[in-house]
Design a protein around this motif. Structure first.
Motif, PDB file in Angstrom:
ATOM      1  N   TRP A  64       0.868  -1.196   0.000  1.00 20.24           N
ATOM      2  CA  TRP A  64       0.000   0.000   0.000  1.00 20.24           C
ATOM      3  C   TRP A  64       0.901   1.242   0.000  1.00 20.24           C
ATOM      4  N   THR A  65       0.639   2.111  -0.977  1.00 19.14           N
ATOM      5  CA  THR A  65       1.401   3.359  -1.085  1.00 19.14           C
ATOM      6  C   THR A  65       0.431   4.531  -1.242  1.00 19.14           C
ATOM      7  N   ARG A  66       0.969   5.729  -0.988  1.00 20.64           N
ATOM      8  CA  ARG A  66       0.163   6.945  -1.173  1.00 20.64           C
ATOM      9  C   ARG A  66       0.888   7.853  -2.143  1.00 20.64           C
ATOM     10  N   ARG A  67       0.130   8.322  -3.134  1.00 19.82           N
ATOM     11  CA  ARG A  67       0.710   9.223  -4.123  1.00 19.82           C
ATOM     12  C   ARG A  67       0.551  10.664  -3.651  1.00 19.82           C
ATOM     13  N   ASP A  68       1.588  11.462  -3.857  1.00 20.98           N
ATOM     14  CA  ASP A  68       1.498  12.871  -3.520  1.00 20.98           C
ATOM     15  C   ASP A  68       1.164  13.679  -4.756  1.00 20.98           C
ATOM     16  N   ASP A  69       1.087  15.021  -4.591  1.00 24.98           N
ATOM     17  CA  ASP A  69       0.698  15.883  -5.706  1.00 24.98           C
ATOM     18  C   ASP A  69       1.720  15.849  -6.839  1.00 24.98           C
ATOM     19  N   ALA A  70       2.973  15.551  -6.523  1.00 25.03           N
ATOM     20  CA  ALA A  70       4.024  15.487  -7.553  1.00 25.03           C
ATOM     21  C   ALA A  70       4.087  14.100  -8.190  1.00 25.03           C
ATOM     22  N   ASP A  71       3.085  13.276  -7.890  1.00 24.11           N
ATOM     23  CA  ASP A  71       2.976  11.917  -8.422  1.00 24.11           C
ATOM     24  C   ASP A  71       4.070  11.009  -7.888  1.00 24.11           C
ATOM     25  N   GLY A  72       4.656  11.383  -6.764  1.00 27.81           N
ATOM     26  CA  GLY A  72       5.610  10.499  -6.125  1.00 27.81           C
ATOM     27  C   GLY A  72       4.877   9.528  -5.214  1.00 27.81           C
ATOM     28  N   LYS A  73       5.543   8.459  -4.823  1.00 27.44           N
ATOM     29  CA  LYS A  73       4.923   7.428  -4.004  1.00 27.44           C
ATOM     30  C   LYS A  73       5.585   7.368  -2.634  1.00 27.44           C
ATOM     31  N   GLU A  74       4.745   7.204  -1.631  1.00 21.10           N
ATOM     32  CA  GLU A  74       5.206   7.053  -0.253  1.00 21.10           C
ATOM     33  C   GLU A  74       4.729   5.701   0.249  1.00 21.10           C
ATOM     34  N   HIS A  75       5.674   4.880   0.682  1.00 17.06           N
ATOM     35  CA  HIS A  75       5.311   3.562   1.180  1.00 17.06           C
ATOM     36  C   HIS A  75       4.628   3.705   2.530  1.00 17.06           C
ATOM     37  N   VAL A  76       3.447   3.111   2.656  1.00 15.07           N
ATOM     38  CA  VAL A  76       2.673   3.228   3.892  1.00 15.07           C
ATOM     39  C   VAL A  76       2.762   1.943   4.699  1.00 15.07           C
ATOM     40  N   ILE A  77       2.392   0.825   4.087  1.00 14.86           N
ATOM     41  CA  ILE A  77       2.387  -0.453   4.786  1.00 14.86           C
ATOM     42  C   ILE A  77       2.413  -1.574   3.749  1.00 14.86           C
ATOM     43  N   SER A  78       2.982  -2.717   4.129  1.00 15.65           N
ATOM     44  CA  SER A  78       3.054  -3.856   3.203  1.00 15.65           C
ATOM     45  C   SER A  78       3.023  -5.157   3.990  1.00 15.65           C
ATOM     46  N   ARG A  79       2.661  -6.221   3.244  1.00 21.92           N
ATOM     47  CA  ARG A  79       2.645  -7.564   3.844  1.00 21.92           C
ATOM     48  C   ARG A  79       3.364  -8.517   2.894  1.00 21.92           C
ATOM     49  N   VAL A  80       4.396  -9.130   3.410  1.00 21.88           N
ATOM     50  CA  VAL A  80       5.112 -10.156   2.664  1.00 21.88           C
ATOM     51  C   VAL A  80       5.074 -11.419   3.512  1.00 21.88           C
ATOM     52  N   GLY A  81       4.324 -12.402   3.027  1.00 17.54           N
ATOM     53  CA  GLY A  81       4.097 -13.586   3.839  1.00 17.54           C
ATOM     54  C   GLY A  81       3.251 -13.192   5.048  1.00 17.54           C
ATOM     55  N   GLU A  82       3.808 -13.414   6.238  1.00 12.24           N
ATOM     56  CA  GLU A  82       3.091 -13.059   7.455  1.00 12.24           C
ATOM     57  C   GLU A  82       3.606 -11.762   8.083  1.00 12.24           C
TER      58      GLU A  82
END
Length: 442
Positions: free
Chosen positions: A57-75
């Motif tokens: 899960w990422t969030r895009r900013d106004d400059a179309d950049g991405k900020e990593h919010v949270i992720s799940r790999v396996g458990e």
């Protein structure tokens, strides 16, 4: 709809199992999710096939950049959002946002990497919403064609103003029958308390038709079941003007005697007649300067829908003076209070509708004292006249007795002249009779 998706998923699984076909992952998320400011909301992420290697899960900013919010790999679940405690992943991989703030708004992307290392992603717009805390407020003003009494055919401008909201609410006016009333103007200025919020205003012009009830309703997808709380009504009544000037009563607080001495403290209460809407009462001294009231109140009148206003002042007597209680907005409706050492006098003044003045003078203490003095003088004069008359009558009687006594000392025939009548000795009663008898005048 859910059963149809389940059947479709079962069919794809069946086809994949038979033909050993590896289908690419497909991700879907809702286009927009609204989360109350300070509340908690979730963004679902649906994908097929259901097996995956990782979810980001990422969030895009106004400059179309991405900020990593949270992720799940396996458990394992990681990410700055997870560490802050404001973000989490549910068992079905939906992104949960806690304690929603304005800074959490934006476009959130769910990216799924399958076991074949194929990926797909879908975006959702997240908006922090603010619903109005209170019902709309209704204010009114008189239009150009408004008559002085606000009676039938008066044109009123009524403005409905919502509380701050995000996104802005819509305001709807209706009459007694529920028929919509078209607004003559509306606006959505920015709010002053919350960034990004707006205040909605809606103004109508309405011709008063005797007693009317109008309703302003705030409508929004965010309000939902609270719609009944976002409704305000205004009742328009034909105005009622008091038939007479305000009345004034006086109560002595201290240094109370028969008259009024310097330092006497008085409570003066001014009471209006029945009116609708309630009128304001203003106290002024002899110089026209306002006098601050120590208390004021509005009570329900005897006539339905009317009100009676009272305004109390405290006044310390210093010298002869005049105070005035004025019914604000009603020309000529005032009561004049005269304070002097003789007592307290009041006189009421009001005007007819044609502007001619009416005096409603009442009997005050000064007038009563003057009348009493005049009556006393009259009684003294009448008693004096009566005594004089009685004194005169009594004097005439005493003089007659004395005169007859003097004549009786002369003996016989000394009162009557010779007249050819027989002579005899005069007695006192004869002299009295002769004194008043026309036939025997001296």
């Amino acid at each position: 709809m859910a059963s149809a998706n389940a059947l479709l998923s079962s069919f794809l699984i069946f086809i994949t199992a038979i033909f050993k076909v590896a289908l690419p992952v497909t991700v879907t998320t809702p286009g927009q999710v609204n989360i109350p400011l300070g509340g908690t909301g979730e963004i679902p992420c649906n994908f097929y096939p259901s097996s995956y290697a990782a979810i980001y899960w990422t969030r895009r900013d106004d400059a179309d950049g991405k900020e990593h919010v949270i992720s799940r790999v396996g458990e394992d679940v990681t990410g700055s959002g997870f560490d802050s405690g404001n973000f989490n992943l549910t068992e079905d991989n939906a992104l949960q946002i806690r304690y929603m703030q304005l800074k959490d708004e934006g476009r959130y992307e769910c990216q799924v990497l399958d076991t074949e290392f194929e990926d797909d992603a879908s975006e959702t717009q997240v908006i922090a919403i603010v619903t109005p805390e209170t019902a709309p407020r209704i204010t009114w003003s008189c239009g150009d064609q408004c008559i002085s009494q606000h009676g039938p055919s008066s044109i009123l401008n009524l403005t409905c103003t919502s509380d701050e909201a995000k996104p802005p609410v819509k305001l709807k006016w209706t009459n007694d029958q529920g028929t919509p009333i078209e607004a003559v103007s509306s606006s959505t200025p920015n709010g002053t308390m919350l960034v990004g919020s707006s205040v909605t205003t809606s103004t109508i012009q309405y011709v008063v038709k005797r007693n009317n009830t109008l309703t302003c309703q705030a409508e929004s997808e965010m309000i939902g079941k609270r719609s009944s709380e976002q409704r305000s009504t205004v009742k328009l009544y034909e105005s009622v003007t008091p038939d007479e000037a305000p009345s004034v009563t006086t109560t002595c607080v201290n240094n109370c005697r028969t008259g009024i001495d310097v330092g006497t403290l008085l409570n003066l209460t001014c009471t209006s007649g029945e009116a609708r809407p309630p009128i304001k009462l203003k106290w002024k001294n002899s110089h026209g300067s306002p006098i601050v009231t120590i208390s004021s109140d509005v009570q329900v009148g005897i006539t339905v829908g009317t009100f009676v206003t009272t305004a109390v002042i405290q006044y310390t007597f210093k010298s002869n003076t005049t105070l005035t209680c004025q019914a604000a907005g009603l020309t000529g409706q005032m009561t004049i209070v005269q304070l002097n050492e003789m007592g307290i006098g009041t006189s009421a003044h009001r005007e007819n509708l044609n502007g001619s003045e009416i005096d409603e003078g009442g009997f005050d203490l000064v007038t009563i004292l003057l009348v009493a003095v005049a009556v006393a003088v009259g009684v003294v004069i009448i008693l004096g006249i009566a005594v004089a008359v009685l004194y005169k009558k009594n004097k005439e009687y005493v003089d007659a007795i004395s005169y007859s006594y003097c004549l009786s000392k002369d003996g016989y025939n000394s009162f009557f002249p010779r007249s050819g009548k027989s002579y005899h000795r005069a007695e006192p009663e004869d002299y009295i009779r002769g004194y008043s008898d026309e036939s025997h005048k001296l």
